[in-house]
Design a protein around this motif. Sequence first.
Motif, short mmCIF file in Angstrom:
data_model
loop_
_atom_site.label_atom_id
_atom_site.label_comp_id
_atom_site.label_asym_id
_atom_site.label_seq_id
_atom_site.Cartn_x
_atom_site.Cartn_y
_atom_site.Cartn_z
N SER A 281 0.85 -1.19 0.00
CA SER A 281 0.00 0.00 0.00
C SER A 281 0.89 1.25 0.00
CB SER A 281 -0.90 0.01 1.23
OG SER A 281 -0.12 0.18 2.41
N VAL A 282 0.27 2.38 -0.32
CA VAL A 282 0.99 3.65 -0.28
C VAL A 282 1.53 3.91 1.13
CG1 VAL A 282 0.72 6.16 -0.49
CG2 VAL A 282 -0.28 4.65 -2.21
N ILE B 247 3.13 10.43 2.08
CA ILE B 247 2.21 9.71 1.19
C ILE B 247 2.11 10.41 -0.16
CG2 ILE B 247 -0.24 9.16 0.86
CD1 ILE B 247 -0.35 8.36 3.80
N ALA B 248 2.09 11.74 -0.15
CA ALA B 248 2.01 12.49 -1.41
C ALA B 248 3.23 12.21 -2.30
CB ALA B 248 1.89 13.99 -1.12
N ARG C 107 2.94 8.70 -3.79
CA ARG C 107 1.96 8.66 -4.89
C ARG C 107 2.57 9.18 -6.18
NH1 ARG C 107 -2.98 10.67 -1.11
NH2 ARG C 107 -3.83 8.60 -0.60
N ARG C 108 3.34 10.27 -6.09
CA ARG C 108 4.00 10.80 -7.29
C ARG C 108 5.02 9.81 -7.82
NH1 ARG C 108 3.75 15.68 -4.27
NH2 ARG C 108 5.91 15.40 -3.56
N GLN D 193 3.27 6.89 -9.61
CA GLN D 193 2.78 7.29 -10.93
C GLN D 193 3.93 7.30 -11.94
OE1 GLN D 193 -0.38 7.77 -11.83
NE2 GLN D 193 0.34 8.04 -13.95
N ARG E 217 0.29 0.55 -10.76
CA ARG E 217 -0.53 1.13 -9.71
C ARG E 217 -1.75 0.26 -9.47
NH1 ARG E 217 -0.41 6.37 -8.17
NH2 ARG E 217 -1.67 5.45 -6.51
#
Length: 251
Positions: free
Chosen positions: A20-21, A32-33, A36-37, A40, A50
């Motif tokens: 998970s993230v 977390i941000a 996520r980047r 991606q 993803r």
Amino acid sequence: MKDIRDIAILDHLRAARAASVTDLAEATGSSIATIRRDLQRLDEAGLLRRTRGGAVLADPHEGDAPFPEVETVNRDAKARIARAAAELVEDGHTVVLDIGTTVLQLALLLRGRPITVITANMAVFETLKDAPATHLVLLPGDYDPVYHCVSGHLTTDSLRLIRADHAFLGVSGISASGDLRDTTIAQVPVKQAIADACDEVTVLADSSKFPGTGAARIDLPSSIVRVVTDDEPPVPVAAAFAAHGVEVIVT
């Protein structure tokens, strides 16, 4: 720094198969941000895929056959399930450990115990190879770099030569009728052979596996005596387990 983080993310996925993230943020000490980047960007580079809430390693065989998205699972739930499973193992036991992230957490808890562990899971092998007092047997077979395990006729034929006290199976999903399902079709004969080779089988399945995914069905042998999970299964599943005499342990 980005390159170091990328290596840490991919190493974590190689060991856990899916994350998970939140897991990856904790593993890399990042926000977390940021993760996520990163996910991606690594997805666009073809290095991972993803998923809802996380990622899995990219499948090199994708395009030859469909590869369903792997649901990420909560680390705390997996840890609770693994702890409950470890309590079922007695010193002197011979156990067979399947593939799967929860099974790998169980292997960490069994490290150093005076038991015999038989496995086709290379991640389990790496975890236990230097463990004192633990006798480790690695099954032969065709290596799968995606799932870091072996399978095939050599694996299943070897399992027919053994008799173990206990096996711990991972699955991709459990249907409403209680059928065990899996996405890794090549591993289904191995799972079946593991169940047939053991006096007692415990399935480790977090609540995301109800119903979960998987095109391949695993026959429910009489050796499967329990399922360890982190939440009460849906009523139809619980009823199917009860009809087969399968105990459900909720952690």
